[in-house]
Design a protein around this motif. Sequence first.
Motif, PDB file in Angstrom:
ATOM      1  N   ALA A  54       0.821  -1.210   0.000  1.00 17.42           N
ATOM      2  CA  ALA A  54       0.000   0.000   0.000  1.00 17.42           C
ATOM      3  C   ALA A  54       0.856   1.262   0.000  1.00 17.42           C
ATOM      4  CB  ALA A  54      -0.936  -0.005   1.209  1.00 17.42           C
ATOM      5  N   ALA A  55       2.032   1.206   0.649  1.00 21.21           N
ATOM      6  CA  ALA A  55       2.914   2.366   0.724  1.00 21.21           C
ATOM      7  C   ALA A  55       3.578   2.672  -0.609  1.00 21.21           C
ATOM      8  CB  ALA A  55       3.979   2.143   1.799  1.00 21.21           C
ATOM      9  N   MET A  56       3.540   1.724  -1.545  1.00 18.15           N
ATOM     10  CA  MET A  56       4.151   1.969  -2.854  1.00 18.15           C
ATOM     11  C   MET A  56       3.509   3.139  -3.591  1.00 18.15           C
ATOM     12  SD  MET A  56       6.715  -0.102  -3.459  1.00 18.15           S
ATOM     13  CE  MET A  56       6.860  -0.440  -5.223  1.00 18.15           C
ATOM     14  N   LEU A  57       2.290   3.507  -3.220  1.00 19.67           N
ATOM     15  CA  LEU A  57       1.648   4.655  -3.841  1.00 19.67           C
ATOM     16  C   LEU A  57       2.436   5.938  -3.582  1.00 19.67           C
ATOM     17  CD1 LEU A  57      -0.900   5.618  -5.400  1.00 19.67           C
ATOM     18  CD2 LEU A  57      -1.945   6.057  -3.163  1.00 19.67           C
ATOM     19  N   PHE A  58       3.170   5.980  -2.450  1.00 20.40           N
ATOM     20  CA  PHE A  58       3.915   7.180  -2.063  1.00 20.40           C
ATOM     21  C   PHE A  58       5.416   7.035  -2.302  1.00 20.40           C
ATOM     22  CE2 PHE A  58       0.212   6.572   0.680  1.00 20.40           C
ATOM     23  CZ  PHE A  58      -0.493   7.740   0.422  1.00 20.40           C
ATOM     24  N   ILE A 193       3.091 -13.831  -0.980  1.00 22.11           N
ATOM     25  CA  ILE A 193       1.876 -13.053  -1.218  1.00 22.11           C
ATOM     26  C   ILE A 193       1.720 -12.078  -0.057  1.00 22.11           C
ATOM     27  CG2 ILE A 193      -0.625 -13.106  -1.533  1.00 22.11           C
ATOM     28  CD1 ILE A 193      -0.309 -15.978  -2.553  1.00 22.11           C
ATOM     29  N   ALA A 194       1.495 -10.797  -0.357  1.00 21.16           N
ATOM     30  CA  ALA A 194       1.401  -9.784   0.684  1.00 21.16           C
ATOM     31  C   ALA A 194       0.235  -8.848   0.415  1.00 21.16           C
ATOM     32  CB  ALA A 194       2.695  -8.977   0.768  1.00 21.16           C
ATOM     33  N   LEU A 195      -0.415  -8.420   1.490  1.00 24.73           N
ATOM     34  CA  LEU A 195      -1.472  -7.424   1.444  1.00 24.73           C
ATOM     35  C   LEU A 195      -1.091  -6.280   2.378  1.00 24.73           C
ATOM     36  CD1 LEU A 195      -4.615  -9.739   1.749  1.00 24.73           C
ATOM     37  CD2 LEU A 195      -3.704  -8.707  -0.341  1.00 24.73           C
ATOM     38  N   GLY A 196      -1.509  -5.060   2.027  1.00 23.70           N
ATOM     39  CA  GLY A 196      -1.176  -3.926   2.865  1.00 23.70           C
ATOM     40  C   GLY A 196      -2.251  -2.868   2.855  1.00 23.70           C
ATOM     41  N   GLY A 197      -2.276  -2.083   3.898  1.00 26.73           N
ATOM     42  CA  GLY A 197      -3.189  -0.955   3.991  1.00 26.73           C
ATOM     43  C   GLY A 197      -2.482   0.241   4.567  1.00 26.73           C
ATOM     44  N   GLY A 198      -2.966   1.433   4.234  1.00 27.78           N
ATOM     45  CA  GLY A 198      -2.361   2.651   4.738  1.00 27.78           C
ATOM     46  C   GLY A 198      -3.399   3.714   5.017  1.00 27.78           C
ATOM     47  N   TYR A 199      -3.045   4.648   5.897  1.00 29.73           N
ATOM     48  CA  TYR A 199      -3.935   5.762   6.238  1.00 29.73           C
ATOM     49  C   TYR A 199      -3.102   7.033   6.286  1.00 29.73           C
ATOM     50  CZ  TYR A 199      -7.194   8.739   8.783  1.00 29.73           C
ATOM     51  OH  TYR A 199      -8.008   9.777   9.158  1.00 29.73           O
ATOM     52  N   VAL A 206       2.079   9.075   6.356  1.00 29.03           N
ATOM     53  CA  VAL A 206       1.137   7.979   6.175  1.00 29.03           C
ATOM     54  C   VAL A 206       1.581   6.826   7.073  1.00 29.03           C
ATOM     55  CG1 VAL A 206       2.443   7.095   4.188  1.00 29.03           C
ATOM     56  CG2 VAL A 206       0.065   6.410   4.506  1.00 29.03           C
ATOM     57  N   ILE A 207       0.613   6.164   7.712  1.00 26.08           N
ATOM     58  CA  ILE A 207       0.925   4.973   8.500  1.00 26.08           C
ATOM     59  C   ILE A 207       0.396   3.765   7.744  1.00 26.08           C
ATOM     60  CG2 ILE A 207       0.952   6.143  10.719  1.00 26.08           C
ATOM     61  CD1 ILE A 207      -1.854   5.069  11.229  1.00 26.08           C
ATOM     62  N   GLY A 208       1.037   2.606   7.953  1.00 23.25           N
ATOM     63  CA  GLY A 208       0.629   1.425   7.211  1.00 23.25           C
ATOM     64  C   GLY A 208       0.821   0.144   7.994  1.00 23.25           C
ATOM     65  N   LEU A 209       0.039  -0.866   7.631  1.00 24.50           N
ATOM     66  CA  LEU A 209       0.158  -2.215   8.156  1.00 24.50           C
ATOM     67  C   LEU A 209       0.191  -3.176   6.985  1.00 24.50           C
ATOM     68  CD1 LEU A 209      -2.452  -2.183  11.079  1.00 24.50           C
ATOM     69  CD2 LEU A 209       0.031  -2.304  11.334  1.00 24.50           C
ATOM     70  N   ASN A 210       1.003  -4.209   7.094  1.00 26.75           N
ATOM     71  CA  ASN A 210       1.057  -5.215   6.039  1.00 26.75           C
ATOM     72  C   ASN A 210       1.157  -6.606   6.660  1.00 26.75           C
ATOM     73  OD1 ASN A 210       4.062  -4.328   6.507  1.00 26.75           O
ATOM     74  ND2 ASN A 210       4.196  -6.348   5.554  1.00 26.75           N
TER      75      ASN A 210
END
Length: 512
Positions: A54-58, A193-199, A206-210
Motif C-alpha cells: 500500500a505504501a508503494m503509492l507514495f 503473497i502480501a497485502l497492505g493498507g495505509g492511512y 502515512v501509516i501502514g500495516l502489512n
Amino acid sequence: MSEVSGFQYSLAIIAVAMIPSFGVMAQPLSLSELQRLSQPVNAALMQRYESNPAAMLFRDSVSLSSFAISGEYDRQDKPVMEQLGDGSDLLGVSAGSYTRLGAERVVWGNASFVTGTYRSVRWTDYIDYNRVAPYVLGDEAGGDLSTRSYRFSGGYACGFSRWTVGVHAAYRAEIAYRNRDPRVKTVVSDIDIALGGGYTVNDHSVIGLNAGVNIYNQNCDLDFYNPLNEINTYTLTGMGTYYRRFMGNANKNSGYSSFGYNIGFQWLPVSGQGFAATIGYTGYRMEQQLRNYNNLTLGYTGNDIIDLGISYRLQFGGGIMIQPTIDGNMFRRKGTENIFGSSAGSSYDRIGSSSPYRFESSHFGLSFPVRFEKGNSSMTLTPDIAYESEKESYADPLRRLGASHVISGFDADFSAVSGKSWLWNLSAGVSYAKADPKEEILTDLEPDTPLGQCVLSNYSMLKADRTAFNVSAGISRPVMNFIVSLRVAYRLTDYIGEGLRHGAAVTLAAEF
C-alpha cells in the motif's frame, strides 16, 4: 528445460514485466530525475516503502522502468563459509517497472533470469543454505553447482480518500545441478503473497500495516554414476554433528518445506521529507524430509526475524540535506531433531525429540548521510558505525562458537550532469571491523577430519578482523526515448590473517 528455451522463457517474463511502463513512453525520463533517484539517501528511503504494497503509492512521483544485463564475479582465497563455496560466476538479465497510472493508482513489476556457477560448494547438497541450515545432507567432495534462476513479481496499489490498499505477489524458481559425483539436482519454488493498507495521517505522513505469507519447497535428487565410489553422505545436524543412523548413500531424495508469515508497521513521509520508521516480523518453520524413508521428518527449525529502521530527513537552505538513520535486525533459530525407534522397511517410529541446536545473530547500525547539491552536481558523504554479533551452540556434545564485530565505515558518492547529455557517477567506501571472539567450546570435535576442519575453517573466518574497500563508476546518456547506462563496481575484503575476497560487477541498462 534447455538453455535456449529457458532464455526464451525469461524474455517472455521480462516482456510481461515491462507492460505497465508502455503508457509512460511519451514522457521520457530525464537525466536529473535519474540522478535524484539513484542518490544513496533516496534509494535507501524508497526501500522502506517496498515493505508494504500500500505504501508503494507514495514511493515516488516519477515512473521508472528499466531493462538490464549484468555479470557478477566473486573469488575467495579461503571460503567465508564452505557450504556457500569459494566464489561464483553469474550472468543475468532483468527488467522492472514502477508506473504511476494517476494520482491514486500505481502498478509495478519485476522479472529476472540468472544463470551461472557457484564454485566449490561442500558439506551441503542444497542451495539456500542460510535458510535451511543446519539439517542438510552433505559430503566432503562437493564441487561446482550450475544454476538457473527465474524470479518475477508484481503489485498494485490504489487510494481513496485517506485510505490506501495494495497487493503484491512474487515467485522464484531455481534449479541447481552438479555434473560429477555426487551428482546433485536441486529444484526450489518460493512464493510470497502480501497485502497492505495505509492511512494518510496528514499532508506529510502515512501509516501502514502489512501482512503476508510464504510457501517454500526444495527437492534434492542425489546420484552416483560410479558405483564403486567411497563418498559418504552425512545427515548433518549442525556444528560438525550428524545423525549416524542415516549416514551413507541410501537416501538419495530429500528436501525441505516451510510455511512462513510476516507482519509489519510503517510510518512514512508522503513527500520524502521528515520522519520514517518501519518494523517487521517474519516467522517460519523449515522441515527436512527424507523421501527415501517414507518422507520422514528428520529435523526442523523454528525461525524468528525482526527488522527495524528509523530515519529523519532535514533539508536546509543552500542545497544541504541530512538523514540520520538507524537500522537493525535480529535473527533466532531453534533446531529440533526427531528421535526414532524401530523400523519396518522404510518407515520409522518417532519416539521423541530434542532441541540441541541454537543460532542467534544481530546487527545494529547508525549512519549519518549528508548531501550537498549545487547546480547539476551532488555529493553524499556517509560516516557510519555498526555492531554485529553471531552465536551458535549445540547441547550434546557441548559446542559453542561466536564472535561480535564493531564496524566503522565511510562512503562517498558523487554525481553530476554535464552538457545536458551525460550523467556521471563515482562512489567509494571503506570500512574496518574489529572482532571480539567468544569462548570456544568444541567438545569431541575431531579437528583432523574433513568435517572438523570445515567447522574450524568457518569459525576462523567468522572471528577474523576485516577491512573492506569498494569503488564504482557509472555513465549514462539519453538515446532516443531511453537513458543508456553502464556501471562497473569492484569490492575487496581482507579477512586479516585468513585471505582475500574479490568481487566485481558490470551492468548495462536502458532506463525510461
